[in-house]
Design an enzyme around this catalytic site. Structure first.
Site, PDB file in Angstrom:
ATOM      1  N   GLY A  31       0.768  -1.300   0.118  1.00 13.22           N
ATOM      2  CA  GLY A  31       0.018  -0.037   0.079  1.00 13.22           C
ATOM      3  C   GLY A  31       0.984   1.373   0.000  1.00 13.22           C
ATOM      4  O   GLY A  31       1.672   1.462  -0.753  1.00 13.22           O
ATOM      5  N   ILE A  32       0.330   2.175   0.843  1.00 14.50           N
ATOM      6  CA  ILE A  32       1.357   3.566   0.932  1.00 14.50           C
ATOM      7  C   ILE A  32       2.621   3.398   1.304  1.00 14.50           C
ATOM      8  O   ILE A  32       3.662   4.118   0.749  1.00 14.50           O
ATOM      9  CB  ILE A  32       0.415   4.361   2.005  1.00 14.50           C
ATOM     10  N   ASP A  51       8.501  -4.260   8.402  1.00 18.38           N
ATOM     11  CA  ASP A  51       6.954  -4.955   8.391  1.00 18.38           C
ATOM     12  C   ASP A  51       6.997  -5.797   9.348  1.00 18.38           C
ATOM     13  O   ASP A  51       7.887  -6.332   9.407  1.00 18.38           O
ATOM     14  CB  ASP A  51       6.914  -5.278   6.934  1.00 18.38           C
ATOM     15  N   TYR A 164     -10.923   4.926  15.916  1.00 18.46           N
ATOM     16  CA  TYR A 164     -10.209   5.021  15.102  1.00 18.46           C
ATOM     17  C   TYR A 164      -9.714   6.497  14.846  1.00 18.46           C
ATOM     18  O   TYR A 164      -8.890   7.060  14.975  1.00 18.46           O
ATOM     19  CB  TYR A 164     -10.326   4.367  13.700  1.00 18.46           C
ATOM     20  N   LYS A 168      -6.361   8.633  15.701  1.00 21.71           N
ATOM     21  CA  LYS A 168      -5.884   9.721  14.559  1.00 21.71           C
ATOM     22  C   LYS A 168      -5.684  11.019  15.236  1.00 21.71           C
ATOM     23  O   LYS A 168      -4.872  11.687  14.778  1.00 21.71           O
ATOM     24  CB  LYS A 168      -6.533   9.591  13.343  1.00 21.71           C
ATOM     25  N   VAL A 197      -8.220   5.697   0.755  1.00 22.61           N
ATOM     26  CA  VAL A 197      -7.034   5.404  -0.330  1.00 22.61           C
ATOM     27  C   VAL A 197      -7.254   4.012  -0.700  1.00 22.61           C
ATOM     28  O   VAL A 197      -7.604   3.106   0.148  1.00 22.61           O
ATOM     29  CB  VAL A 197      -5.996   5.763   0.379  1.00 22.61           C
ATOM     30  N   THR A 199      -6.183   1.302  -0.987  1.00 22.18           N
ATOM     31  CA  THR A 199      -4.925   0.610  -0.255  1.00 22.18           C
ATOM     32  C   THR A 199      -5.432  -1.215  -0.714  1.00 22.18           C
ATOM     33  O   THR A 199      -6.455  -1.450  -0.852  1.00 22.18           O
ATOM     34  CB  THR A 199      -4.682   0.622   1.052  1.00 22.18           C
TER      35      THR A 199
END
Length: 274
Positions: A31-32, A51, A164, A168, A197, A199
């Site tokens: 993804g990003i 990762d 969430y 954030k 996005v 992803t």
């Protein structure tokens, strides 16, 4: 800052260059994260590709000629190992890009204590550790840049994303506060705040009808691609943003600028009744 020519104009392309600089990408596997790892590498950076899944870390490291690192970024010991590995591999760490964050999408009434704690752990804890460990290391070594991925949800209420979005929002304020605190020590700390996005993770959860509906409320007309978030992150990592710190940059196609009111047609003004 780039050197000026005799007309006082910087070499702007050289300000984008990260040649020879060591960067850590947290969440580099897809993804990003995958796109920004390519962006940093194309700009000349040497990248530690972090990762949780070792196979993904290995895959992106092979693609960009980077160094793979499998780690749990919510672990203080693992985060220390990440930055020690980067310093050993590159001599020093010049920058960090942190992509990590998974949205728990459910009504707030369905969020239990474990889910609330997990949401803050995966969105906020790794950022706190990255700044406290990586930011300190960069400050001691002469400075650098850190860029995080926040969310439109950290600025606006998004349906079924209260936990969430709250985490954030906390990340956004961490960026502001830490950006100010570390500014005098040469470490710039910023974030981008994307909307939706496309992803790999979200593509697994949303069908084309959902994506089309999302596109209708975004002024640009569609959700972002991961590459369209990687570009602003590259800007924040580079010397082009040398005078920016403590900022959260919206990268949402204009969605955050729109008031959620229906599009109605107004008739002529009525004459007031005496």
């Amino acid at each position: 800052m780039s050197e000026m020519n005799r007309d006082g104009v910087p070499d702007y392309l050289s300000m984008l260059s990260l040649k020879g600089r060591g960067f850590v990408v947290l969440g580099a596997g897809q993804g990003i994260g995958e796109q920004v790892t390519h962006a940093l590498s194309q700009a000349g950076a040497r990248v530690l590709c972090v990762d949780r899944e070792e196979a993904l870390a290995q895959q992106i490291a092979r693609a960009v000629g980077g160094v793979p690192c499998a780690a749990d970024v919510t672990s203080r010991a693992d985060m220390q190992r990440i930055f020690d590995t980067a310093r050993q591999a590159f001599g020093r760490v010049h920058g960090v890009v942190d992509i990590i964050g998974v949205a728990g999408i459910k009504p707030f009434s369905a969020v239990d204590d474990a889910g609330w704690a997990q949401q803050f752990d995966i969105v906020l804890r790794h950022a706190y550790l990255a700044i406290q460990i990586g930011g300190e290391m960069m400050a001691a070594d002469g400075g650098g840049s850190m860029a995080f991925v926040g969310s439109l949800g950290g600025n606006r209420a998004v349906p079924n994303q209260t936990a969430y979005s709250t985490s954030k929002a906390a990340l956004h304020h961490l960026v502001r506060c830490a950006g100010v605190e570390y500014a005098s020590r040469g470490v710039r700390i910023n974030a981008v705040a994307p909307g939706y996005v496309r992803t790999p993770r979200l593509n697994q959860r949303l069908g084309e009808d959902a994506w089309n509906a999302i596109g209708k409320v975004i002024p640009i007309g569609r959700p972002a691609t991961p590459a369209e978030i990687a570009g602003p992150l590259l800007f924040l990592a580079s010397d082009l943003s040398a005078h920016i710190t403590g900022e959260v940059m919206a990268v949402d196609g204009g969605a955050g600028a729109v008031a959620a009111f229906p599009d109605v047609t107004f008739g002529p003004a009525k004459t007031p009744t005496p």
